[in-house]
Write a protein that holds these residues in place. Structure first.
Motif, short mmCIF file in Angstrom:
data_model
loop_
_atom_site.label_atom_id
_atom_site.label_comp_id
_atom_site.label_asym_id
_atom_site.label_seq_id
_atom_site.Cartn_x
_atom_site.Cartn_y
_atom_site.Cartn_z
N GLY A 9 -4.02 5.39 -11.55
CA GLY A 9 -3.82 5.76 -10.16
C GLY A 9 -2.35 5.71 -9.79
N ALA A 10 -1.51 6.08 -10.75
CA ALA A 10 -0.07 5.81 -10.64
C ALA A 10 0.71 6.85 -9.87
CB ALA A 10 0.53 5.68 -12.05
N TYR A 11 0.06 7.91 -9.41
CA TYR A 11 0.81 8.99 -8.76
C TYR A 11 1.37 8.58 -7.40
CZ TYR A 11 1.60 13.34 -6.18
OH TYR A 11 2.13 14.33 -5.39
N ARG A 12 0.60 7.79 -6.64
CA ARG A 12 1.05 7.44 -5.30
C ARG A 12 0.39 6.14 -4.85
NH1 ARG A 12 -2.02 12.26 -1.89
NH2 ARG A 12 -4.16 11.66 -2.39
N GLY A 13 0.77 5.67 -3.68
CA GLY A 13 0.14 4.51 -3.08
C GLY A 13 0.34 3.24 -3.88
N ILE A 14 -0.71 2.44 -3.97
CA ILE A 14 -0.64 1.16 -4.65
C ILE A 14 -0.30 1.34 -6.12
CG2 ILE A 14 -2.05 -0.79 -5.44
CD1 ILE A 14 -3.44 -0.73 -2.70
N GLY A 15 -0.89 2.35 -6.76
CA GLY A 15 -0.62 2.57 -8.18
C GLY A 15 0.84 2.86 -8.45
N CYS A 180 -7.49 -8.00 -3.99
CA CYS A 180 -8.38 -7.55 -2.92
C CYS A 180 -7.55 -7.21 -1.68
CB CYS A 180 -9.41 -8.63 -2.59
SG CYS A 180 -10.48 -9.06 -3.98
N PRO A 181 -6.98 -6.02 -1.64
CA PRO A 181 -6.11 -5.69 -0.51
C PRO A 181 -6.88 -5.58 0.79
CG PRO A 181 -5.81 -4.16 -2.36
CD PRO A 181 -7.06 -4.92 -2.61
N GLY A 182 -6.19 -5.89 1.87
CA GLY A 182 -6.66 -5.52 3.19
C GLY A 182 -6.15 -4.12 3.50
N PRO A 183 -5.89 -3.81 4.75
CA PRO A 183 -5.42 -2.46 5.10
C PRO A 183 -3.98 -2.23 4.63
CG PRO A 183 -5.41 -3.88 7.04
CD PRO A 183 -6.09 -4.65 5.95
N ILE A 184 -3.83 -1.32 3.69
CA ILE A 184 -2.52 -1.00 3.12
C ILE A 184 -2.13 0.42 3.55
CG2 ILE A 184 -1.16 -0.84 1.01
CD1 ILE A 184 -2.21 -3.65 1.61
N ASP A 185 -0.89 0.60 3.89
CA ASP A 185 -0.41 1.86 4.44
C ASP A 185 -0.26 2.91 3.35
OD1 ASP A 185 0.54 3.74 6.18
OD2 ASP A 185 2.56 2.90 6.33
N THR A 186 -1.38 3.51 2.98
CA THR A 186 -1.40 4.57 1.98
C THR A 186 -2.20 5.75 2.52
OG1 THR A 186 -3.47 3.87 0.91
CG2 THR A 186 -1.42 2.81 0.16
N ASP A 187 -2.27 6.82 1.74
CA ASP A 187 -3.05 7.98 2.15
C ASP A 187 -4.52 7.64 2.33
OD1 ASP A 187 -0.79 9.50 2.04
OD2 ASP A 187 -1.23 10.41 0.10
N MET A 188 -5.00 6.58 1.67
CA MET A 188 -6.40 6.22 1.76
C MET A 188 -6.80 5.84 3.20
SD MET A 188 -8.56 3.59 -0.66
CE MET A 188 -8.43 4.62 -2.11
N ALA A 204 -6.81 -5.08 13.72
CA ALA A 204 -7.27 -6.26 14.47
C ALA A 204 -7.37 -7.47 13.54
CB ALA A 204 -8.60 -5.96 15.14
N ILE A 205 -6.27 -7.78 12.89
CA ILE A 205 -6.20 -8.90 11.95
C ILE A 205 -5.04 -9.80 12.38
CG2 ILE A 205 -7.21 -7.60 10.03
CD1 ILE A 205 -4.40 -7.13 8.96
N PRO A 206 -4.97 -11.03 11.86
CA PRO A 206 -3.93 -11.94 12.33
C PRO A 206 -2.50 -11.41 12.22
CG PRO A 206 -5.61 -13.18 11.20
CD PRO A 206 -5.97 -11.74 11.03
N LEU A 207 -2.15 -10.70 11.15
CA LEU A 207 -0.79 -10.20 11.02
C LEU A 207 -0.56 -8.89 11.76
CD1 LEU A 207 0.37 -11.17 7.43
CD2 LEU A 207 0.50 -12.43 9.58
N ALA A 208 -1.63 -8.27 12.25
CA ALA A 208 -1.55 -7.11 13.16
C ALA A 208 -0.68 -5.98 12.63
CB ALA A 208 -1.06 -7.56 14.53
N ARG A 209 -0.73 -5.72 11.34
CA ARG A 209 0.00 -4.60 10.77
C ARG A 209 -0.67 -4.18 9.48
NH1 ARG A 209 3.06 -5.70 6.20
NH2 ARG A 209 3.60 -7.89 5.80
N PHE A 210 -0.38 -2.97 9.03
CA PHE A 210 -0.80 -2.53 7.71
C PHE A 210 0.14 -3.15 6.67
CE2 PHE A 210 -2.31 1.51 9.93
CZ PHE A 210 -3.62 1.04 10.02
N GLY A 211 -0.40 -3.53 5.54
CA GLY A 211 0.44 -3.96 4.44
C GLY A 211 1.11 -2.77 3.78
N GLN A 212 2.11 -3.04 2.97
CA GLN A 212 2.84 -2.00 2.26
C GLN A 212 2.45 -2.00 0.78
OE1 GLN A 212 4.75 0.34 3.84
NE2 GLN A 212 3.86 -0.71 5.62
#
Length: 245
Positions: A9-15, A180-188, A204-212
């Motif tokens: 899954g190396a083309y984009r996002g987490i990969g 086990c990622p939470g909400p990560i700022d990717t195309d998904m 609506a999580i304690p850190l109130a942001r998407f992860g990178q």
């Protein structure tokens, strides 16, 4: 880190983020994706990888996964680390979910994890002193479930099952963990995969942001490095507090 690494899954996002993180350590990095892995391979080379290998692969296809294994073995002689990031998400109410959509999610997320993990472990030696590492990508949803995401949740729960079973089977020479990622700022998380309502709920999580994605890459490096020597069979959350097991 002069190690031999495969990232799917190396083309984009987490990969892509994981591939670049390992490349920056001077690793030899094989990059597999169903779409244009060569683009990430060029970036990985620029990031400092000792060597890169770009491979096209549908992770749900056993013959394609085995071909990746053959190419990696021929070029690198084996593997020290695999980070399996390829996956898809699907949102729909159960009664509006065709069996074909369920089968697709399970095929890519769970069958793909099985096929890639089996292939990679077959290329690993590893010892108790210097263990090889298998890192799968699960999800925080595998723990708490979520309505209208049942195929995805089921697939990621299955990934945790593979992680725990393999951790016991191959210890101590191979350490197997899942991120086990939470909400990560990717195309998904984009509109094509998730509704605006669910994107709002993800915040609506304690850190109130998407992860990178880079934050997941850093966690993968930790699990593959000296700091991860006492981790196996774990689902490691990088989730902004979305789940606190």
């Amino acid at each position: 880190m002069n190690r031999r690494v495969l990232v799917t899954g190396a083309y984009r996002g987490i990969g892509a983020a994981c591939a670049l993180a390992f490349a920056a350590t001077g690793a030899r990095v094989a990059l597999a994706d169903i779409r244009r892995p060569d683009e990430t391979a060029v970036a990985a080379a620029g990031a400092g990888a000792a060597e890169t290998l770009a491979l096209s692969c549908d992770v749900s296809d056993e013959s394609a996964v085995l071909a990746v294994g053959d190419a990696v073995k021929e070029r690198f002689g084996g593997l020290d680390v695999v980070v399996h990031c390829a996956g898809v998400i699907h949102e729909a109410p159960l009664l509006d979910t065709p069996v074909a959509d369920f089968d697709r999610v399970i095929a890519i997320n769970l069958r793909g994890s099985f096929l890639v993990g089996k292939m990679a472990i077959g290329l690993m030696e590893g010892t108790a002193e210097v263990p090889a590492r298998v890192i799968l990508i699960a999800s925080d949803m595998a723990y708490y479930g979520r309505e209208t995401f049942s195929p995805y949740v089921a697939s990621k729960h299955g990934v945790l099952g593979l992680t725990r079973s393999w951790a016991k089977e191959f210890a101590p020479r191979i350490l197997v963990n899942a991120i086990c990622p939470g909400p990560i700022d990717t195309d998904m998380l984009g509109a094509a995969n998730m509704s605006a309502e669910w994107r709002a709920r993800e915040l609506a999580i304690p850190l109130a942001r998407f992860g990178q994605p880079e934050e997941i890459g850093e966690l993968a490096l930790f699990l593959a490095g000296s700091g991860g020597r006492y981790f196996t069979g774990q689902g490691v959350g990088s989730n902004g507090g979305s789940i606190m097991p």
